[in-house]
Design a protein around this motif. Structure first.
Motif, PDB file in Angstrom:
ATOM      1  N   ALA A   1       0.889  -1.162  -0.041  1.00 31.73           N
ATOM      2  CA  ALA A   1      -0.113   0.043   0.088  1.00 31.73           C
ATOM      3  C   ALA A   1       0.745   1.325   0.110  1.00 31.73           C
ATOM      4  O   ALA A   1       0.470   2.254  -0.455  1.00 31.73           O
ATOM      5  CB  ALA A   1      -0.748   0.209   1.224  1.00 31.73           C
ATOM      6  N   ASP A   2       2.149   1.165   0.306  1.00 36.01           N
ATOM      7  CA  ASP A   2       2.891   2.456   0.502  1.00 36.01           C
ATOM      8  C   ASP A   2       4.253   2.208  -0.085  1.00 36.01           C
ATOM      9  O   ASP A   2       4.761   2.341  -1.095  1.00 36.01           O
ATOM     10  CB  ASP A   2       2.884   2.980   1.839  1.00 36.01           C
ATOM     11  CG  ASP A   2       2.980   1.957   3.108  1.00 36.01           C
ATOM     12  OD1 ASP A   2       4.222   1.375   3.167  1.00 36.01           O
ATOM     13  OD2 ASP A   2       2.011   1.968   3.716  1.00 36.01           O
TER      14      ASP A   2
ATOM     15  N   ARG B   1      -3.318  -4.570   0.607  1.00 40.89           N
ATOM     16  CA  ARG B   1      -4.253  -3.734   1.002  1.00 40.89           C
ATOM     17  C   ARG B   1      -4.325  -2.555  -0.133  1.00 40.89           C
ATOM     18  O   ARG B   1      -3.299  -2.388  -1.044  1.00 40.89           O
ATOM     19  CB  ARG B   1      -4.033  -2.927   2.372  1.00 40.89           C
ATOM     20  CG  ARG B   1      -3.951  -3.899   3.560  1.00 40.89           C
ATOM     21  CD  ARG B   1      -3.587  -3.164   4.904  1.00 40.89           C
ATOM     22  NE  ARG B   1      -2.460  -2.355   4.795  1.00 40.89           N
ATOM     23  CZ  ARG B   1      -1.362  -2.820   5.304  1.00 40.89           C
ATOM     24  NH1 ARG B   1      -1.120  -3.882   5.491  1.00 40.89           N
ATOM     25  NH2 ARG B   1      -0.367  -2.064   5.509  1.00 40.89           N
ATOM     26  N   PRO B   2      -5.393  -2.020  -0.273  1.00 40.70           N
ATOM     27  CA  PRO B   2      -5.597  -0.802  -1.157  1.00 40.70           C
ATOM     28  C   PRO B   2      -4.363   0.251  -1.301  1.00 40.70           C
ATOM     29  O   PRO B   2      -3.778   0.500   0.137  1.00 40.70           O
ATOM     30  CB  PRO B   2      -6.973  -0.124  -1.004  1.00 40.70           C
ATOM     31  CG  PRO B   2      -7.562  -0.988  -0.267  1.00 40.70           C
ATOM     32  CD  PRO B   2      -6.745  -2.029   0.653  1.00 40.70           C
ATOM     33  N   LEU B   3      -3.949   0.673  -2.246  1.00 39.86           N
ATOM     34  CA  LEU B   3      -2.986   1.795  -2.532  1.00 39.86           C
ATOM     35  C   LEU B   3      -3.645   2.868  -1.688  1.00 39.86           C
ATOM     36  O   LEU B   3      -4.331   3.490  -1.600  1.00 39.86           O
ATOM     37  CB  LEU B   3      -2.862   2.192  -3.980  1.00 39.86           C
ATOM     38  CG  LEU B   3      -1.513   3.410  -4.260  1.00 39.86           C
ATOM     39  CD1 LEU B   3      -0.463   2.761  -3.643  1.00 39.86           C
ATOM     40  CD2 LEU B   3      -1.786   3.861  -5.577  1.00 39.86           C
ATOM     41  N   ASP B   4      -2.499   3.469  -0.632  1.00 43.59           N
ATOM     42  CA  ASP B   4      -2.600   4.513   0.359  1.00 43.59           C
ATOM     43  C   ASP B   4      -2.660   6.011  -0.393  1.00 43.59           C
ATOM     44  O   ASP B   4      -1.808   6.378  -1.059  1.00 43.59           O
ATOM     45  CB  ASP B   4      -1.598   4.465   1.493  1.00 43.59           C
ATOM     46  CG  ASP B   4      -2.021   5.387   2.450  1.00 43.59           C
ATOM     47  OD1 ASP B   4      -2.207   6.629   2.328  1.00 43.59           O
ATOM     48  OD2 ASP B   4      -2.042   4.852   3.682  1.00 43.59           O
TER      49      ASP B   4
ATOM     50  N   SER C   1      -2.757  -2.949  -5.754  1.00 46.72           N
ATOM     51  CA  SER C   1      -1.977  -3.371  -4.955  1.00 46.72           C
ATOM     52  C   SER C   1      -2.027  -4.998  -5.550  1.00 46.72           C
ATOM     53  O   SER C   1      -3.071  -5.482  -6.067  1.00 46.72           O
ATOM     54  CB  SER C   1      -2.695  -3.545  -3.329  1.00 46.72           C
ATOM     55  OG  SER C   1      -2.437  -2.278  -3.101  1.00 46.72           O
TER      56      SER C   1
END
Length: 141
Positions: free
Chosen positions: A15-16, A43-46, A65
């Motif tokens: 995600a990061d 997890r989804p891209l922050d 992701s």
């Protein structure tokens, strides 16, 4: 012409940090490299990741992701682990290359005001950029 050097950046959530590294290598490495990223538990891209990369002139909003299973049949020349909680034992797919571990801060763990959290993401981006530039310079020798 030689085959591009395939590099997978790995962290827990994709995600990061691994997304930052993928974007940085795509921007700085040119045609010599193919950059990929994945997470152990994607997890989804922050949005803060997208924001601080945009500040650096690198658009990653279209990245998504991915998990390791997305690459189970892919060979990488380098796997770069960007998460202190992970080690090479989490890599249960075939690879012929090298495993590197780049230590750094985890921006997702940052707390505080929105400005303080954004500063933590900038710090992580800058740490990864320094490590990437040092690594690229070492490959050129």
């Amino acid at each position: 012409m030689h085959q591009p050097i395939r590099v997978l950046f790995l962290c827990e959530g994709n995600a990061d940090r691994s997304q930052m590294a993928e974007g940085l290598l795509r921007a700085r490495g040119g045609a010599r490299f193919e950059a990929y990223s994945a997470g152990i538990e994607p997890r989804p891209l922050d949005p803060l990741t997208v924001s601080v990369m945009q500040e650096a002139g690198i658009a990653i909003a279209e990245q998504r992701s991915k998990g390791l299973n997305d690459y189970e049949d892919t060979q990488f020349d380098y796997v770069v682990i960007l998460d202190d909680k992970l080690d090479s034992s989490c890599l249960d797919f075939p690879r012929d290359g090298h495993t590197l571990h780049w230590r750094g801060s985890d921006p997702a763990a940052a707390t505080g005001t929105p400005a303080e959290r954004q500063a933590a993401y900038r710090q992580a981006r800058d740490e990864i950029q320094r490590q990437l530039e040092s690594w690229l310079a070492g490959l050129a020798d």
